[in-house]
Each structure stands twice: as structure tokens, then as C-alpha cells.
Design an enzyme around this catalytic site. Structure first.
Site, PDB file in Angstrom:
ATOM      1  N   ASP A  21     -15.647  -3.893   8.650  1.00 43.44           N
ATOM      2  CA  ASP A  21     -15.359  -5.098   7.863  1.00 43.44           C
ATOM      3  C   ASP A  21     -16.386  -6.180   8.201  1.00 43.44           C
ATOM      4  O   ASP A  21     -16.498  -6.584   9.353  1.00 43.44           O
ATOM      5  CB  ASP A  21     -13.934  -5.565   8.196  1.00 43.44           C
ATOM      6  CG  ASP A  21     -13.601  -6.886   7.536  1.00 43.44           C
ATOM      7  OD1 ASP A  21     -14.244  -7.229   6.525  1.00 43.44           O
ATOM      8  OD2 ASP A  21     -12.688  -7.587   8.047  1.00 43.44           O
ATOM      9  N   ASN A  23     -16.575  -9.321   6.695  1.00 40.94           N
ATOM     10  CA  ASN A  23     -16.220 -10.728   6.424  1.00 40.94           C
ATOM     11  C   ASN A  23     -14.851 -11.139   6.961  1.00 40.94           C
ATOM     12  O   ASN A  23     -14.320 -12.176   6.592  1.00 40.94           O
ATOM     13  CB  ASN A  23     -16.305 -11.007   4.920  1.00 40.94           C
ATOM     14  CG  ASN A  23     -15.325 -10.158   4.122  1.00 40.94           C
ATOM     15  OD1 ASN A  23     -14.678  -9.263   4.681  1.00 40.94           O
ATOM     16  ND2 ASN A  23     -15.199 -10.434   2.848  1.00 40.94           N
ATOM     17  N   ASP A  25     -11.801 -10.107   6.501  1.00 42.60           N
ATOM     18  CA  ASP A  25     -10.547 -10.060   5.735  1.00 42.60           C
ATOM     19  C   ASP A  25      -9.695  -8.846   6.116  1.00 42.60           C
ATOM     20  O   ASP A  25      -8.658  -8.586   5.504  1.00 42.60           O
ATOM     21  CB  ASP A  25     -10.811 -10.091   4.224  1.00 42.60           C
ATOM     22  CG  ASP A  25     -11.546  -8.855   3.713  1.00 42.60           C
ATOM     23  OD1 ASP A  25     -11.919  -7.991   4.549  1.00 42.60           O
ATOM     24  OD2 ASP A  25     -11.766  -8.756   2.493  1.00 42.60           O
ATOM     25  N   ASP A  98     -17.288   9.370  -5.076  1.00 43.59           N
ATOM     26  CA  ASP A  98     -16.098  10.152  -5.372  1.00 43.59           C
ATOM     27  C   ASP A  98     -15.873  10.118  -6.885  1.00 43.59           C
ATOM     28  O   ASP A  98     -15.771   9.036  -7.470  1.00 43.59           O
ATOM     29  CB  ASP A  98     -14.893   9.532  -4.647  1.00 43.59           C
ATOM     30  CG  ASP A  98     -13.964  10.582  -4.084  1.00 43.59           C
ATOM     31  OD1 ASP A  98     -13.516  11.420  -4.876  1.00 43.59           O
ATOM     32  OD2 ASP A  98     -13.676  10.540  -2.881  1.00 43.59           O
ATOM     33  N   ASP A 202     -12.904  15.004  -7.159  1.00 39.04           N
ATOM     34  CA  ASP A 202     -11.511  14.897  -6.731  1.00 39.04           C
ATOM     35  C   ASP A 202     -10.552  15.733  -7.586  1.00 39.04           C
ATOM     36  O   ASP A 202     -10.647  15.719  -8.827  1.00 39.04           O
ATOM     37  CB  ASP A 202     -11.114  13.411  -6.850  1.00 39.04           C
ATOM     38  CG  ASP A 202      -9.719  13.117  -6.353  1.00 39.04           C
ATOM     39  OD1 ASP A 202      -9.511  13.204  -5.139  1.00 39.04           O
ATOM     40  OD2 ASP A 202      -8.833  12.798  -7.181  1.00 39.04           O
ATOM     41  N   GLU A 260     -13.313  19.340  -4.580  1.00 34.59           N
ATOM     42  CA  GLU A 260     -12.036  19.451  -3.870  1.00 34.59           C
ATOM     43  C   GLU A 260     -11.206  20.467  -4.647  1.00 34.59           C
ATOM     44  O   GLU A 260     -10.552  20.129  -5.634  1.00 34.59           O
ATOM     45  CB  GLU A 260     -11.302  18.111  -3.815  1.00 34.59           C
ATOM     46  CG  GLU A 260     -10.055  18.223  -2.949  1.00 34.59           C
ATOM     47  CD  GLU A 260      -8.999  17.165  -3.234  1.00 34.59           C
ATOM     48  OE1 GLU A 260      -8.165  16.922  -2.357  1.00 34.59           O
ATOM     49  OE2 GLU A 260      -8.985  16.586  -4.342  1.00 34.59           O
ATOM     50  N   HIS A 333      -9.981  12.427   4.766  1.00 34.17           N
ATOM     51  CA  HIS A 333      -9.047  11.298   4.637  1.00 34.17           C
ATOM     52  C   HIS A 333      -7.643  11.723   4.201  1.00 34.17           C
ATOM     53  O   HIS A 333      -6.757  10.893   4.110  1.00 34.17           O
ATOM     54  CB  HIS A 333      -9.612  10.301   3.629  1.00 34.17           C
ATOM     55  CG  HIS A 333      -9.632  10.875   2.249  1.00 34.17           C
ATOM     56  ND1 HIS A 333     -10.474  11.912   1.886  1.00 34.17           N
ATOM     57  CD2 HIS A 333      -8.883  10.602   1.151  1.00 34.17           C
ATOM     58  CE1 HIS A 333     -10.251  12.244   0.631  1.00 34.17           C
ATOM     59  NE2 HIS A 333      -9.290  11.470   0.153  1.00 34.17           N
ATOM     60  N   ASP A 334      -7.467  13.001   3.887  1.00 33.15           N
ATOM     61  CA  ASP A 334      -6.155  13.497   3.461  1.00 33.15           C
ATOM     62  C   ASP A 334      -5.468  14.299   4.544  1.00 33.15           C
ATOM     63  O   ASP A 334      -4.445  14.951   4.276  1.00 33.15           O
ATOM     64  CB  ASP A 334      -6.306  14.418   2.248  1.00 33.15           C
ATOM     65  CG  ASP A 334      -6.663  13.650   0.993  1.00 33.15           C
ATOM     66  OD1 ASP A 334      -6.270  12.485   0.878  1.00 33.15           O
ATOM     67  OD2 ASP A 334      -7.343  14.230   0.119  1.00 33.15           O
TER      68      ASP A 334
HETATM   69  C1  GLC Z   1      -7.373  13.938  -3.747  1.00 35.86           C
HETATM   70  C2  GLC Z   1      -7.741  12.842  -2.796  1.00 35.86           C
HETATM   71  C3  GLC Z   1      -6.503  12.173  -2.320  1.00 35.86           C
HETATM   72  C4  GLC Z   1      -5.803  11.594  -3.508  1.00 35.86           C
HETATM   73  C5  GLC Z   1      -5.591  12.633  -4.601  1.00 35.86           C
HETATM   74  C6  GLC Z   1      -5.290  11.964  -5.894  1.00 35.86           C
HETATM   75  O1  GLC Z   1      -6.613  14.922  -3.149  1.00 35.86           O
HETATM   76  O2  GLC Z   1      -8.525  13.352  -1.754  1.00 35.86           O
HETATM   77  O3  GLC Z   1      -6.755  11.190  -1.366  1.00 35.86           O
HETATM   78  O4  GLC Z   1      -4.568  11.086  -3.111  1.00 35.86           O
HETATM   79  O5  GLC Z   1      -6.723  13.408  -4.837  1.00 35.86           O
HETATM   80  O6  GLC Z   1      -6.440  11.327  -6.373  1.00 35.86           O
HETATM   81 CA    CA Z   2     -14.055  -7.044   4.246  1.00 37.57          CA
END
Ligand code: GLC
Ligand code: CA
Length: 574
Positions: A21, A23, A25, A98, A202, A260, A333-334
Site C-alpha cells: 500500500d 498511500n 489507505d 486476469d 479465469d 484456470e 489466491h484461492d
Molecule cells: C476464479 C478466481 C476466484 C474467483 C472465481 C470467480 O476461480 O480465481 O478468485 O472467485 O474465479 O471469478
Molecule cells: Ca492504497
């Protein structure tokens, strides 16, 4: 295999909200990422994937896009973005975005116009479907729980619904409509023209639907069936869509794309990621898929290193057979942190971080490292449901309470399986909030930040970070790049935590053995056990090792014995 510009690269995923980050926030942003490009260059990565940075109401953390051709103001603006792409390029790093095209946000102007006028052109961008027998059109359960169908906003009293395979705020886009597809190609090309080198694509399997919207056999007592099962049934339809997408966007720009894609079958992997595949590569999501084949957290099994290795080895074999190039990962991230999920409890630490790193970085394909993995981040010790942000975890929490679990049990389950483990702030140093922000972070900070952080590891001999640096350097070293990139994969063993595989390159006459010991006790491995699998008979040489791993070469100068302590890991040139 025909060489491609992205073969031999190493990629890195940033979750922008939690990276840095600039700034105060409490939310990571593009300027924050720019300030860390030197760090990423020092790590040695070549491709940077940014999870979504488009304007979004953040119902699903930016995977609900309200404007495909702009930057979320919390993250910055288009100038910042251009600056990021240029500054990355100066460091030989290509940026990929993405591509979230299965659904948009319910705040996207298309959806708003569609709801306001069910006969509008935009209404045709979505699935607006009449109910059946006074109920929703079918019994599919969305990825985050509950029906995939909801009433169209403003039409709550009517017998018509819209489809959302993910959250309510993520209406599915109708790929059967050529006008919608043109819109997708337009925004995809918008970013390619801005210098983006490709995309992570995605949830792409969800774009195929059975337009008669049948029920599927229930997979739980709620009478519903997970939408993923419908994707598997409809997979054969996806080719024309993805070939068109590729021809109109990726091919002209010579982009790198990574899909994905779950539920890959031996037949489909070639179509997806073979030489003429829809994408350059696919993530290896096989271990996660094994867990998520159960409909709820409360049923998720625990995987041991052997189970994880089994999944990875199967994927390696599958891809190699059809000359496809896979993208191995231990987390994203999932998912919870790979170190916490796939390593036994005594290796969920700096020792195990190197063990799993060695396993990953020797594999065939293009490895992706997820932010924080390179310092050995583990799961976060979430204490209450209020500390979670993810709607998926919140739904599963509710589901567990409904099934008689205590709140403590439900929190523990979310803490083990939840996606928020990957979404807590990146740990930069031991100052307040781990140096991620000077403000209040949007998400709680990992409990170990005082000791587990970049500052403690950067330039420090023996640290996890330095070890990742060395692994990446080794993978790209001119003498070994060819065998790491193109060498064949062959499993050697999965034996109660002792795991090994070979990489063999006939062209350069090189062979590498990658071996890790995840058992509690030390063990030895005699190279003669390789038998016929060993085709190179040079004097064995340790290229990299960690955690009390040694090789003693026998008198003949060819054979040898490897000793591995708990967590021991080694790559040997044979
Ligand atoms: C993919 C993404 C996930 C998201 C889902 C719906 O699985 O990686 O984070 O919640 O798609 O977009
Ligand atoms: Ca920020």
C-alpha cells in the site's frame, strides 16, 4: 517441442489488494507494486500476473468487474498502470492480467441496462431464463453455495431468473451471443494494445452451458448439484469459443496465456494446452481439485505430501504425453498456503518451505510463485469469523453451524481451508502491519510477521528467499535451462514421504534427480536404485540442496548415496 518465448520463464502472482500500500489507505495499489519491482527482479521472475485491478464493487475481490477498460481507483489509474508495465519491462518482466470473462459485476452498465429493459441488446449478454414449475430453472449449486439462480433485480415478482455460477453479484455472460463475444475480444485487445503480454484466464469452463438448463443428480442433502459438474458435461462445446477468442486476441499479439481449468481429462488437455491449444498453458490445480471435489469444507480431506505428489506427478505425465506445457503451483489466491496444506505439521516452517520449493521448482513447465511463498508464508491463525472477508468462507461457516458444528470448529475449518489465508497482507518487515501499510490494513496481518518477513530474509544466506533466488537462477542457468525446460519428467518414487523424480534431456544428454524427504526421520537413497531409469552416468553432482542433505559418491565415481534429514531436499545432476 517448438520453442516459445515464454518457455523457460518463471512467473509470480500478485494479489494487488494485499501486496503493498503506497498511500496509507490500508489497500495495496499499483504504486505499491511499482515500488517493489526491484524486489521482484532480485527474486528473478520474468512474468508477473496481477489478479484483477479493474473497477469493482469487490463482492468477490475484483473478480466482479464493473468496467473492463479501466483501473479500480483504489489501485490507481491508467497512467499508473502504463508506468507499471514500462517499469516492469525495464526489468525484463512482462505483465499479464486476469481475464474474467465468464461473468461481470451486477454493477456493470450492461447488467444494469439489461435489468432495466429485458428486451434490450444487453439483456442478450446474460442468461435470463424462465423458471420451471414455479421454481428456479435447475438445481445447480453455485461455487460459493446457494442456487446459481436469482431473481433479476427489479423483477422480483416475475418468473424469470439470471444465472450466476459464482456470487449473486457476478451475473454469467452469455457466450452463445456473438455480440457479447465481440465485447470480450474488444476489452481483451484493449489491454494487449497497452503492452500487456497475456492473460490468466479465469473460470473459463463455466462459459459453456446446457441451454435446456436440466437438473443434475443431487450431490448433497440440499437436493442441489455443484455447477462444476455441469461444466464437465459440457466441456466438448468449448472449442469454437476458445479458438475464436485465441484467433481474435491472443494469436495476433503472440501472448502468453494460462488457463484456470479444472476437470481436465487426458483428451482435453491437448486441446487446451497442446502445441495448438487454446492457451499456452494450464495451472496444475489437480490437488485442489481433489479437495474441492467434496461439496463443502466440512467434508474436505487432508492431503499428505504423498497425495500432493501423486496429483502433481499425474499432471506432469498427462501434459507430457500430449506435448503440453503445464504451470505447476503450490498455492494461489484461492487456496490456503501450500506449506500449511501439503506439508506435515513438523514441516510447516522455514525447513519445509525449502523442501516444497525444491519439489516445485524442478518440475517440467512454467512454475508460478504466489506472493509470500518465496519467504515461506504459512496459513494465518484466524480466531473468529469476523476476521474473514471471503464470501465463500462465510457461506461455509454458516453451513457448518447449520450442520451442528460449534463456532470454534467452523472457524478452525475456515482457517484451514479458506482462501483468505492467501489474502492477508504481504510481510515486508517487522514494523507495524508488517510494512504493508502505514494505515489500517483491510485484512488482518499474519501472526508471525515480526520474524517472518522479507527484511529478515533478503540478502540473508540460508533464508527461504535466498533459496528461491538460487532455485530460479539454477533453472535459468545456461548449462541447465534446457533440461529444466524441455527435459522429460519421470516419477521415481512416492514412498511414505520420500519423493523423487527425474528430468531427462536426450538432446543435451543431461539428467537431474529431484529428491525430497518429508518424513520425520532422516533417510538415505542409493542412486543404484534408479536402475535403468538412470541414463546419464557422469559423476553425480549436487546442484542445490537444503536441510541436511548430502551426497557421498562411491569409489566408482558414478554411484552414490544421498542422505536426507527431515525436510532434506536436493537436485543432483547425474
Ligand atoms: C476464479 C478466481 C476466484 C474467483 C472465481 C470467480 O476461480 O480465481 O478468485 O472467485 O474465479 O471469478
Ligand atoms: Ca492504497
Amino acid at each position: 517441442m517448438e520453442p516459445k518465448w515464454w518457455h523457460g520463464k518463471v512467473a509470480y502472482q500478485i494479489y494487488p489488494k494485499s501486496f503493498c500500500d503506497s498511500n496509507g489507505d490500508g489497500i495495496g495499489d499499483l504504486k505499491g507494486i511499482i515500488s517493489k519491482l526491484d524486489y521482484l527482479q532480485a527474486l528473478g521472475i520474468d512474468i508477473l500476473w496481477l489478479s484483477p485491478i479493474y473497477p469493482s464493487p469487490f463482492v468477490d475481490q475484483g473478480y466482479d468487474i464493473a468496467d473492463y477498460e479501466n483501473i479500480e481507483p483504489l489501485f490507481g489509474n491508467l497512467d499508473d498502470f502504463d508506468h507499471l508495465v514500462a517499469a516492469a519491462k525495464e526489468r525484463n518482466i512482462d505483465v499479464i492480467m486476469d481475464l474474467v470473462a465468464n461473468h461481470c459485476s451486477d454493477q456493470h452498465p450492461w447488467f444494469k441496462k439489461a435489468c432495466a429493459d429485458l428486451n434490450s441488446e444487453e439483456a442478450g449478454y446474460f442468461y435470463f431464463v424462465k423458471g420451471k414449475n414455479g421454481k428456479v430453472p435447475n438445481n445447480l449449486r453455485s461455487y460459493f453455495g446457494g442456487s446459481v439462480w436469482d431473481h433479476i433485480p427489479g423483477h422480483e415478482d416475475e418468473d424469470i431468473f439470471y444465472s450466476h455460477y459464482f456470487a449473486k453479484g457476478q451475473p454469467d455472460l452469455n457466450w452463445y451471443n456473438p455480440k457479447l463475444r465481440e465485447q470480450v475480444y474488444k476489452f481483451t485487445n484493449f489491454w494487449l494494445q497497452r503492452g500487456v503480454k497475456g492473460f490468466r484466464v479465469d473460470a473459463i469452463l463455466s462459459i459453456v452451458k446446457d441451454l435446456s438448463f436440466p437438473d443434475l443428480p443431487p450431490d448433497d442433502t440440499d437436493g442441489m448439484c455443484h455447477a462444476a459438474n455441469m461444466n464437465a458435461r459440457n466441456l466438448h462445446q468449448i472449442g469454437p469459443f476458445l479458438n475464436e477468442l485465441k484467433a481474435k486476441t491472443f494469436t495476433p499479439a503472440d501472448s502468453f496465456t494460462v488457463g484456470e481449468v479444472l476437470t481436465v481429462t487426458p483428451e482435453s488437455v491437448k486441446d487446451f494446452a497442446g502445441a495448438n491449444g487454446y492457451f499456452s498453458t494450464l495451472f496444475d490445480l489437480s490437488a485442489r481439485e481433489k479437495v474441492e471435489s467434496f461439496p463443502h469444507y466440512r467434508m474436505f480431506p487432508n492431503l499428505l505430501p504423498d497425495d500432493f505428489a501423486q496429483c502433481v506427478f499425474d499432471t506432469q505425465d498427462l501434459n507430457q504425453k500430449v506435448d503440453a506445457f503445464v504451470a505447476p503451483i503450490i498455492e494461489n489466491h484461492d487456496e490456503p498456503r501450500g506449506l500449511s496444506y501439503y506439508m506435515p505439521d513438523y514441516l510447516q516452517n522455514a525447513v519445509g518451505a525449502k523442501t516444497i520449493a525444491t519439489f516445485l521448482m524442478g518440475l517440467r513447465g512454467i512454475p508460478f510463485i504466489y506472493q509470500g511463498q518465496e519467504i515461506g508464508m504459512t496459513n494465518t491463525a484466524f480466531q473468529s469469523i469476523d476476521e474473514f472477508d471471503d464470501l465463500y468462507a462465510k457461506n461455509e461457516y454458516r453451513d457448518m453451524l447449520e450442520h451442528g458444528y460449534t463456532p470454534e470448529q467452523a472457524v478452525a475449518s475456515c482457517a484451514r481451508h479458506g482462501r483468505d489465508n492467501a489474502r492477508t497482507p504481504m510481510l515486508w518487515d517487522d514494523s507495524a502491519n508488517a510494512g504493508f501499510t502505514t494505515g489500517k490494513p483491510w485484512m488482518r496481518v499474519h501472526q508471525d510477521y515480526k520474524t517472518l518477513n522479507v527484511k529478515n530474509q533478503f540478502g540473508v544466506l540460508g533464508s527461504t528467499f535466498s533459496y528461491y533466488q538460487d532455485l530460479i537462477k539454477l533453472r535459468k542457468a545456461p548449462e541447465y535451462a534446457h533440461v529444466f525446460t524441455y527435459g522429460s519428467f519421470e516419477r521415481v518414487m512416492i514412498d511414505q514421504g520420500l519423493i523423487a523424480y527425474l528430468r531427462t534431456d536426450k538432446e543435451t544428454e543431461q539428467q537431474l534427480l529431484v529428491i525430497i524427504n518429508t518424513r520425520k526421520d532422516s533417510c538415505t537413497y542409493d542412486l543404484s536404485a534408479l536402475g535403468d531409469k538412470r541414463v546419464c552416468k557422469h559423476q553425480p553432482q549436487v546442484l542445490i540442496s537444503a536441510n541436511e542433505a548430502t551426497l557421498s559418491v562411491k569409489a566408482d565415481g558414478v554411484d552414490g548415496i544421498i542422505n536426507l534429514g527431515c525436510g532434506g531436499a536436493m537436485i543432483v545432476a547425474l
